[in-house]
Write a protein that holds these residues in place. Structure first.
Motif, PDB file in Angstrom:
ATOM      1  N   ILE A 127     -20.167  -1.634  -4.843  1.00 29.57           N
ATOM      2  CA  ILE A 127     -19.967  -1.119  -3.483  1.00 29.57           C
ATOM      3  C   ILE A 127     -19.824  -2.296  -2.512  1.00 29.57           C
ATOM      4  N   ASP A 128     -18.657  -2.424  -1.889  1.00 30.23           N
ATOM      5  CA  ASP A 128     -18.470  -3.441  -0.845  1.00 30.23           C
ATOM      6  C   ASP A 128     -18.954  -2.798   0.454  1.00 30.23           C
ATOM      7  N   THR A 129     -20.070  -3.292   0.969  1.00 28.62           N
ATOM      8  CA  THR A 129     -20.761  -2.583   2.064  1.00 28.62           C
ATOM      9  C   THR A 129     -20.249  -2.941   3.450  1.00 28.62           C
ATOM     10  N   HIS A 130     -19.380  -3.940   3.550  1.00 28.93           N
ATOM     11  CA  HIS A 130     -18.814  -4.265   4.869  1.00 28.93           C
ATOM     12  C   HIS A 130     -17.547  -5.073   4.723  1.00 28.93           C
TER      13      HIS A 130
ATOM     14  N   ILE B 284     -29.861  -6.500   4.368  1.00 24.44           N
ATOM     15  CA  ILE B 284     -28.997  -7.676   4.502  1.00 24.44           C
ATOM     16  C   ILE B 284     -27.811  -7.564   3.547  1.00 24.44           C
ATOM     17  N   LEU B 285     -26.624  -7.638   4.116  1.00 20.01           N
ATOM     18  CA  LEU B 285     -25.381  -7.559   3.331  1.00 20.01           C
ATOM     19  C   LEU B 285     -24.928  -9.001   3.080  1.00 20.01           C
ATOM     20  N   VAL B 286     -25.124  -9.487   1.860  1.00 20.33           N
ATOM     21  CA  VAL B 286     -24.775 -10.877   1.521  1.00 20.33           C
ATOM     22  C   VAL B 286     -23.258 -10.975   1.405  1.00 20.33           C
ATOM     23  N   ARG B 287     -22.679 -11.920   2.117  1.00 16.15           N
ATOM     24  CA  ARG B 287     -21.224 -11.953   2.296  1.00 16.15           C
ATOM     25  C   ARG B 287     -20.575 -13.159   1.619  1.00 16.15           C
TER      26      ARG B 287
ATOM     27  N   ALA C  82     -27.536  -5.980  -0.188  1.00 11.32           N
ATOM     28  CA  ALA C  82     -26.260  -5.445  -0.682  1.00 11.32           C
ATOM     29  C   ALA C  82     -25.255  -6.607  -0.654  1.00 11.32           C
ATOM     30  N   LEU C  83     -24.050  -6.348  -1.146  1.00 13.01           N
ATOM     31  CA  LEU C  83     -23.000  -7.371  -1.160  1.00 13.01           C
ATOM     32  C   LEU C  83     -21.845  -6.911  -0.279  1.00 13.01           C
ATOM     33  N   CYS C  84     -21.146  -7.870   0.302  1.00 11.45           N
ATOM     34  CA  CYS C  84     -19.944  -7.519   1.080  1.00 11.45           C
ATOM     35  C   CYS C  84     -18.991  -8.694   1.134  1.00 11.45           C
ATOM     36  N   THR C  85     -17.754  -8.410   1.537  1.00 11.43           N
ATOM     37  CA  THR C  85     -16.770  -9.485   1.637  1.00 11.43           C
ATOM     38  C   THR C  85     -16.299  -9.723   3.065  1.00 11.43           C
ATOM     39  N   ASP C  86     -16.401  -8.695   3.907  1.00  8.74           N
ATOM     40  CA  ASP C  86     -16.003  -8.811   5.319  1.00  8.74           C
ATOM     41  C   ASP C  86     -14.487  -9.024   5.442  1.00  8.74           C
ATOM     42  N   ASP C  87     -14.036 -10.276   5.092  1.00  6.86           N
ATOM     43  CA  ASP C  87     -12.598 -10.561   5.217  1.00  6.86           C
ATOM     44  C   ASP C  87     -12.179 -11.370   4.006  1.00  6.86           C
ATOM     45  N   ARG C  88     -11.429 -10.788   3.075  1.00  5.60           N
ATOM     46  CA  ARG C  88     -11.051 -11.479   1.839  1.00  5.60           C
ATOM     47  C   ARG C  88      -9.590 -11.162   1.526  1.00  5.60           C
ATOM     48  N   ASN C  89      -8.778 -12.209   1.327  1.00  4.63           N
ATOM     49  CA  ASN C  89      -7.338 -11.972   1.168  1.00  4.63           C
ATOM     50  C   ASN C  89      -6.923 -11.942  -0.301  1.00  4.63           C
ATOM     51  N   PRO C  90      -5.724 -11.415  -0.591  1.00  8.63           N
ATOM     52  CA  PRO C  90      -5.317 -11.181  -1.986  1.00  8.63           C
ATOM     53  C   PRO C  90      -5.245 -12.457  -2.822  1.00  8.63           C
ATOM     54  N   LEU C  91      -5.013 -13.608  -2.188  1.00 13.96           N
ATOM     55  CA  LEU C  91      -4.947 -14.864  -2.957  1.00 13.96           C
ATOM     56  C   LEU C  91      -6.324 -15.210  -3.513  1.00 13.96           C
ATOM     57  N   ASP C  92      -7.362 -15.097  -2.674  1.00 14.75           N
ATOM     58  CA  ASP C  92      -8.723 -15.385  -3.156  1.00 14.75           C
ATOM     59  C   ASP C  92      -9.166 -14.334  -4.164  1.00 14.75           C
TER      60      ASP C  92
ATOM     61  N   ALA D 132     -31.254  -8.295 -10.013  1.00 11.56           N
ATOM     62  CA  ALA D 132     -31.244  -8.408  -8.545  1.00 11.56           C
ATOM     63  C   ALA D 132     -29.834  -8.227  -8.003  1.00 11.56           C
ATOM     64  N   VAL D 133     -28.887  -8.915  -8.605  1.00 14.34           N
ATOM     65  CA  VAL D 133     -27.530  -8.891  -8.014  1.00 14.34           C
ATOM     66  C   VAL D 133     -26.794  -7.599  -8.365  1.00 14.34           C
ATOM     67  N   TYR D 134     -27.081  -7.019  -9.573  1.00 15.48           N
ATOM     68  CA  TYR D 134     -26.427  -5.736  -9.892  1.00 15.48           C
ATOM     69  C   TYR D 134     -27.004  -4.596  -9.057  1.00 15.48           C
ATOM     70  N   ARG D 135     -28.290  -4.667  -8.740  1.00 15.15           N
ATOM     71  CA  ARG D 135     -28.854  -3.660  -7.823  1.00 15.15           C
ATOM     72  C   ARG D 135     -28.185  -3.791  -6.448  1.00 15.15           C
ATOM     73  N   ALA D 136     -28.088  -5.046  -5.973  1.00  8.15           N
ATOM     74  CA  ALA D 136     -27.480  -5.243  -4.642  1.00  8.15           C
ATOM     75  C   ALA D 136     -26.050  -4.725  -4.613  1.00  8.15           C
ATOM     76  N   ALA D 137     -25.371  -4.833  -5.769  1.00  9.84           N
ATOM     77  CA  ALA D 137     -23.951  -4.434  -5.837  1.00  9.84           C
ATOM     78  C   ALA D 137     -23.784  -2.930  -5.934  1.00  9.84           C
ATOM     79  N   SER D 138     -24.902  -2.197  -6.206  1.00 10.92           N
ATOM     80  CA  SER D 138     -24.715  -0.754  -6.427  1.00 10.92           C
ATOM     81  C   SER D 138     -25.823   0.089  -5.791  1.00 10.92           C
TER      82      SER D 138
END
Ligand SMILES: Nc1ncnc2[nH]cnc12
Ligand SMILES: [Mn+2]
Length: 564
Positions: free
Chosen positions: A72-75, A237-240, A264-274, A297-303
């Protein structure tokens, strides 16, 4: 209704073959942390059976693989992927991101409600479950000119849409603390809804006041210490890790099993090249684990933790009765998605063809008049000149001051100290504003880079060594109806057209990815030392990110929240 339930129960008990069974694999139990050898039975959109042997109408052998809940991308701002929601769906879902919670404030700052409607109509078609939050700060502040204005009465008609999750990032944190009436009206109207935060460097009692208003999350933490204060105060906290804002490394110390329910995890602004070169949330997961973060820890944050933070009660576990958002990966450490299931449907190229198209909007959004080199002049000043200090991989900028050389009766650039010009030109046809300033840290030795992506009001932002090249780059943006342009010695050496509101391409993501690759090369040829120069240009006008920015109205001291 009961027929649907009877089918779920009959397939869960094994009385009837399940629609799909994933055979001979293991799943990651995010409660106990165990890897459980088990078949996984799916009926329609739901998981109906684990920890047992199941027969299926379709059986898929996943020997040696591990199944985890969908990510889940939270932001995020889908616009920052530079492609439409439909293309974002096709580009990112295969990485295992089955839910994305977006804030359409980029397109909303250009088109207002029409932009939000475009995203909601798209979200009803995408295979990925795209949720849309209502943009709380359009314009972000009073210190800029946006293409639209969204007071609370324009947001309320969208509130009960099934794809909407409350208010999006409340960026105008000074407006909250100083009780701006427009801010308070929105906070009051959405009192019982989810309200996302955006509070870079906000600490102590000011942070308390901001939280007392009912704001619940933050994605702008850039240090573990800042994040810890906010977790202690009840924030999620949404880790970006985006294309510019890269906070994962700094926040890894808080990515622990104990704190994972509040992350949770998020990307905020991420382009197709990255995304192509590194990946998406899968990149964050494998990078975190490679640096010592515990998988649980990280799989829980991701879901599951992300789902709970946003009230998505149906997803986040591999367990009977939960939504069949599943990622079949090669290993927890490598997190390479080999198969993805979105609400029980296997993600294949064919599935994307089942979506209805949604007509693009804002195809004529660049209304700036042509400019000339002389418009970029800055008169000589006896005082020190404020200079925006750019930090690689950060959107926070420093407020620096320098005595700059005079070029005739003008203040000139200073390449020895890597100080070049920056300008913001209003492009919505509202007032024709044009503000000039100086920026340090791009490494440009010549030429100019211009963009109609200029967070969040999306006026034209252009940086450059030569005023002639800056004018050519800015004017070219009008000809291609928005995008990014690179100019070197009087010639356009790279460009990408983003005709949807001056923010998104109409091309497939593969074309955007490849064009971006060439565009970056053109920017590197100017001498830039930044990994992602275009988004770093695009963030120079964002007056809700400390410390010094530039809008179409002039230089903005973000800490004092005023034009200087
Ligand atoms: N696009 C954006 N708008 C507002 N705040 C942000 N922080 C990072 N990206 C942002
Ligand atoms: Mn933000």
């Amino acid at each position: 209704m009961s027929q649907r339930l009877e089918k779920l129960i009959d397939q869960g008990t094994g009385r009837e073959s399940a629609d799909i069974v994933l055979k001979n694999g293991r799943f990651f139990d995010l409660v106990t942390g165990e890897l459980v050898a088990s078949d996984i039975a799916i009926c329609g959109e739901r998981i109906v059976g684990t920890c047992g042997d199941y027969a299926g109408k379709t059986e898929i052998d996943i020997t040696g693989r591990i199944v985890v809940p969908g990510f889940i991308d939270t932001h995020l701002h889908i616009e920052s992927s530079l492609v439409t929601p439909h293309e974002f769906d096709r580009c990112v879902l295969p990485y295992g991101v089955t839910t994305a919670i977006c804030d359409p404030h980029e397109i909303a700052n250009v088109l207002g409600e029409e932009g939000i409607r475009f995203f909601l109509d798209s979200a009803e078609q995408t295979i990925m479950d795209i949720r849309v939050q209502l943009s709380s700060c359009v314009p972000a502040t009073h210190l800029e000119t946006a293409g639209a204005d969204l007071p609370v009465e324009k947001l309320l008609p969208f509130r009960d849409h099934p794809k909407v999750i409350g208010l999006a990032e409340f960026m105008n944190f000074p407006g909250v603390i100083h009780k701006d009436p427009g801010c308070l009206a929105k906070l009051d109207a959405f009192w019982d809804d989810h309200i996302d935060g955006h509070a870079p460097l906000l600490r102590g009692n000011d942070l308390n006041g901001y939280l007392a208003a009912g704001i619940r999350t933050d994605h702008e933490c850039t240090t573990a210490e800042e994040a810890l204060e906010k977790i202690r105060k009840g924030m999620h906290i949404l880790v970006r890790e985006g294309s510019v804002s890269k906070d994962l490394a700094a926040l890894m110390p808080i990515l622990t099993e104990r704190l994972s329910p509040f992350l949770a995890l998020c990307t905020d602004d991420r382009n197709p090249l990255d995304i192509a070169e590194q990946g998406h949330l899968d990149y964050m997961i494998r990078t975190a684990i490679a640096n010592g973060v515990e998988p649980i820890a990280v799989y829980r944050a991701a879901s599951i933790s992300a789902a709970r933070a946003f009230g998505l009660r149906d997803r986040g576990h591999v367990a009977p009765g939960w939504r069949a958002d599943l990622v079949v990966i090669d290993s927890l450490e490598n997190c390479k998605a080999e198969m993805v299931f979105a609400a029980g449907r296997r993600v294949t190229d064919a599935i994307f063809a089942t979506r209805k198209p949604v007509a693009p909007v804002g195809l004529d959004s660049v209304k700036a008049r042509p400019v000339q080199a002389m418009h970029f002049g800055v008169p000589v000043s006896e005082n020190e000149t404020p200079v925006i200090g750019v930090l690689p991989g950060k959107i926070i900028t420093e407020h620096r001051r320098y005595r700059l050389p005079a070029a005739g009766n003008q203040t000139g650039v200073d390449l020895d100290r890597d100080i070049i010009k920056v300008a913001v030109i209003e492009r919505h046809g509202r007032n024709g504003n044009h503000a000039n300033g100086f920026v340090q840290g791009f490494g440009l030795k010549k030429g100019a880079i211009a963009s109609t992506v200029g967070h969040d009001s999306h006026n034209i932002c252009v940086v450059g060594v030569s005023e002639d090249d800056m004018a050519l780059a800015a004017n070219r943006l009008g000809e291609i109806k928005g995008g990014f342009v690179v100019v070197e010695d009087g010639k356009v050496t790279g460009e990408i057209a983003l005709p949807v509101a001056g923010l998104m391409s109409l091309e497939p993501y593969e074309v955007v990815r490849d064009t971006l690759h060439d565009l970056r090369k053109a920017a590197y040829a100017l001498g830039t030392t930044l990994e992602e120069p275009f988004l770093q240009v695009a963030f120079l006008p964002l007056p809700v990110i400390p410390h010094l920015k530039i809008s179409d109205k002039g230089m903005v001291d973000v800490d004092r929240f005023e034009l200087i």
